[in-house]
Scaffold this active site. Structure first.
Site, mmCIF file in Angstrom:
data_model
loop_
_atom_site.group_PDB
_atom_site.id
_atom_site.type_symbol
_atom_site.label_atom_id
_atom_site.label_comp_id
_atom_site.label_asym_id
_atom_site.label_seq_id
_atom_site.Cartn_x
_atom_site.Cartn_y
_atom_site.Cartn_z
ATOM 1 N N GLU A 7 -5.122 -22.130 25.563
ATOM 2 C CA GLU A 7 -3.992 -21.394 26.148
ATOM 3 C C GLU A 7 -2.722 -21.655 25.345
ATOM 4 O OE1 GLU A 7 -4.732 -19.165 28.138
ATOM 5 O OE2 GLU A 7 -6.709 -19.863 28.770
ATOM 6 N N HIS B 16 -2.481 -19.146 22.617
ATOM 7 C CA HIS B 16 -1.897 -17.892 23.117
ATOM 8 C C HIS B 16 -0.378 -18.037 23.250
ATOM 9 C CE1 HIS B 16 -5.502 -15.580 24.015
ATOM 10 N NE2 HIS B 16 -6.004 -16.508 24.805
ATOM 11 N N GLU C 191 -6.608 -13.416 20.945
ATOM 12 C CA GLU C 191 -7.718 -14.372 21.033
ATOM 13 C C GLU C 191 -7.926 -15.104 19.705
ATOM 14 O OE1 GLU C 191 -10.218 -15.945 23.964
ATOM 15 O OE2 GLU C 191 -8.654 -14.442 24.155
#
Lengths: 508, 508
Positions: free
Chosen positions: A270, A273, A299
């Protein structure tokens, strides 16, 4: 710039700014609902979300939007606009044209259908009962078959859906990429299984207190150059990252006290991201371009950090002692090499979200082939469970014993997200391509990771990817950075190299 | 109901529902900004708040709003509307009429002025430098002097401002109420000071860990019947309560490890506000009536719980052992009576927000008299510091030595909130009136508190006050519940009774 152009441009930019502000408010509400909003307020809060979303949808498809697009694209103005405004206009035009062809009542019914389907799916999954979910999925597939005709496509029908998640990608390209992954990885996975050289992993499941995992997760996020003044880390059942604006990009994770990998690798994922969203150029704030360019490129960022950094031997050369210390010295009897092999254990498994780096793409290919067949009318929903199990056996090498661990495991289809799955595997493929390109600029990559000097890696990503937001299309970024189109060879080489080592293979 | 009435009514209710949804989104953003939003995202988040507020303002003052109000109030429809719709229309009409007379550019400039003034005030307070803040305050006072003329008033000019916070109240009433409080309490405070019977308080400042205070705060909130499924408790610098909808009413508090009273009484206070918002009838959700009816009635709730429950001897008869236990037995050497006297220590002090129950109203009266004089042109901003100090000495009995602990202590005037202060003292007065009324229905009140049986108290408040939201005006509630208008005698009697006991006075 003429005065008249200035007027139309300002009107347009204020309009899209307002849409963005509403989206940001909706984003915060979504974050809050998933991190700790009191349950009794959730129903009315969903109404607020609905009001904001409807308003954004109405604005995106309004007469006014159409008029502004037409005006700005006219010869009188277009040439005078800067690149950001031009790209913003094109982005709005694309959305307008797409949505304009979908009958409003069908679209509205579909929102209700998928909302109900998610509830039905949750129960069906729990009870391993595909039949109760089947009528919902049939209607959803039916809508998507009509949808591709409404919005139009070139070549395969499925291309219309791909365009919603990974613009520029087509079935023709993906078939080739996935075909190669399959032909190379399926026998390779078989070989590691047959090697019998499974790493020892029992020590991974020792009790690791939540607070300590949180401390370590925060340390790693900081080392990754995640900016805590522009974000925060919270706990959720299903971890996610949400970029509200570049100064507020929030990450969540979850802590499993008997498997610290969930939090550590989930946070790194995460965090990848989050770095993307934190480092989008501030000049794009308020436009439709202030977000990641596609699911696949997003991704590629999370997977790069999770695997090319987080599962790199050098990373643990640097951070294993810290982990040992935070864990209360629980890994003192585990040598680094043994630890490294353990966190890279791989092999056929049933559940996508628990799959390892090596087999993950195969899980995606199963889904891609099935949804492509569904959309093209070559497969019917009633035949899906068997088709799923057959494909799993053929591609991943393991057959589910019930639908709960098979066709019912993912929420995506219940939520109507056909065309989304390929992005996950494309992200892997992109990540490996980026790694190859990065090595040209950072030839001492392994040394940097081993020193824990992650700043150059983050800066490279910002320079080449993050800053552009949606200013560049996914394939444009890929081509600018790597000089190539989608090329699975880099991923295949990386995986074979690494897993030969982890599984101590001498052949293959 | 005729079909045509149904159409107009539905249009109106959907319109106000949308306004409410935007306000709820803005409320969540405000909560988030104060509880943990990353600082780098705050500037853009403020833009989102601005967009939502502008939209709500535009909707409240739109031609469409005016048309709907006029239509619904026409003979063709009015008689067919239910009470909730009627009251909603009247509420919207009142706001429309008020705002319609304020020049839009003046209003907009005022928002910017007060925003800048708050920043200037913060620095001025820090540096104890009134002169740097004076130009801002002069402009703010100037605007308010014009504002009262724009919106109109009967009797005293200040009535126009009172109407924004405590509709129905007038200078004529408040002068009488505050006059009585002053004439009774000023000599009484003097008497307790002269008694020399100050309670021993040193043990209040022993180290009390934050986590333990939080645990105790949550326990007390639960005992008060605060519903944690419809709210949450967080930490902030300036504690507050915010009702987003009746199912999501959030409380914040702060923890001072060397003075647990800040958290305990602060939490009870905010919990009192929260009970009001949690128990508004769900039939009012989505209308402009789904909130407390006035600042004063809201404050009556928080003060009732803080003082009539939280500072009641019986309350600690029930909870003192729990507090001792949670604190790590740190009060084991302090008998209940000594503890009770300590938490009710009172006397002249300089800072309003640190003032005790007995003298708090006097701090408010100082502010009321000054702002009334400012608005009526009987006092100029440049003369305010001296006027403040003189009034403090006369009414509270203590003179500030610098403006930081004097006229600069509160944010209200910097924020443009003239007319707000009286609500605090009115809340005290109302609370005491409610207590008298409650005793008729719950004659065993003292016993209930001593048992820690707080449910009947909360239920009485819900039945008589909470449920109505803004369906009833403040004076209507007061009259329905107590049969009286604003009557300070109940508060005076309560305070004298209690503090005679705490200060062991035999006369006065």
């Amino acid at each position: 710039m003429t005065n008249q152009t200035e007027v139309v441009k300002t009107e347009f930019l204020q309009y899209v700014k307002k849409m963005n502000d509403y989206k940001e408010a909706a984003g915060l509400i979504a974050w809050d609902l998933r991190t700790g909003a009191p349950k009794k307020g959730a129903e009315q809060r969903s109404e607020v979300l609905g009001t904001l979303s409807s308003e954004v949808f109405a604005m995106a498809t309004s007469e006014k939007m159409k008029r502004m697009i037409d005006e700005l694209k006219s010869d009188a103005h277009w040439g005078e606009l800067n690149d950001v405004t031009k790209k913003s206009v094109l982005e709005c035009e694309k959305k307008y044209n797409k949505v304009a062809n979908v009958p409003a009542d069908e679209q509205k019914n579909y929102v209700i259908l998928t909302s109900n389907a998610e509830v039905a799916w949750e129960e069906a999954k729990e009870k391993r009962d595909f039949e109760s979910f089947q009528p919902y999925l049939e209607k959803i597939v039916d809508y998507n078959r009509k949808y591709v005709d409404w919005v139009g496509y070139e070549g395969n029908k499925y291309n219309a859906l791909l365009d919603d998640f990974e613009p520029g990608l087509t079935v023709e390209v993906i078939d080739e990429v996935f075909g190669k992954l399959k032909s190379e990885l399926v026998p390779f996975v078989k070989a590691i299984v047959e090697s019998g050289n499974d790493p020892k992993t029992d020590f991974l499941f020792r009790h690791f207190p939540k607070e300590k995992q949180e401390e370590f997760s925060k340390t790693i996020l900081k080392e990754m150059q995640y900016d805590f003044d522009a974000g925060r880390l919270d706990t959720t059942v299903h971890p996610f990252c949400i970029g509200l604006n570049p100064g507020d990009v929030r990450v969540t994770t979850k802590y499993d006290e008997s498997d610290f990998r969930t939090a550590v690798f989930g946070t790194i994922h995460e965090g990848g991201h989050a770095l993307y969203e934190q480092n989008i150029s501030s000049s794009l704030i308020g436009t439709p371009l202030s977000t990641g360019t596609s699911m696949g490129i997003h991704e590629s960022q999370s997977l790069f950090w999770e695997n090319f950094v987080g599962r790199h031997k050098g990373f643990w050369t640097r951070f294993y002692d810290d982990l040992k210390h935070v864990s209360g010295d629980q890994f003192d009897d585990v040598p680094l090499e043994e630890y490294f092999r353990a966190i890279n254990v791989a092999g056929p498994s049933l559940i996508r979200i628990e799959a390892d780096e090596l087999t993950y793409c195969l899980h995606i290919i199963v889904r891609y082939e099935l949804e492509k067949a569904l959309i093209n009318g070559e497969l019917e929903v009633k035949d899906l469970p068997k088709a799923w199990n057959d494909k799993m056996e053929e591609i991943v090498g393991v057959r589910p014993t019930h639908n709960g661990e098979g066709v019912l495991q993912d929420v995506h289809w219940a939520g109507g997200m056909f065309g989304y799955f390929p992005s996950y595997a494309l992200g892997y493929v992109y990540a490996a391509q980026l790694k190859t390109a990065m090595l040209k600029d950072l030839p001492d990559y392994d040394a940097l990771i081993t020193e824990g000097n992650l700043l150059p890696v983050k800066e490279w990503m910002t320079k080449n990817i993050h800053q552009f937001g949606k200013m560049k299309e996914p394939l444009e970024i890929l081509s600018d950075v790597t000089g190539e189109g989608v090329n699975p060879d880099h991923l295949i080489n990386y995986l074979k190299d690494k897993y030969r080592r982890v599984y101590q293979l001498t052949t293959v």
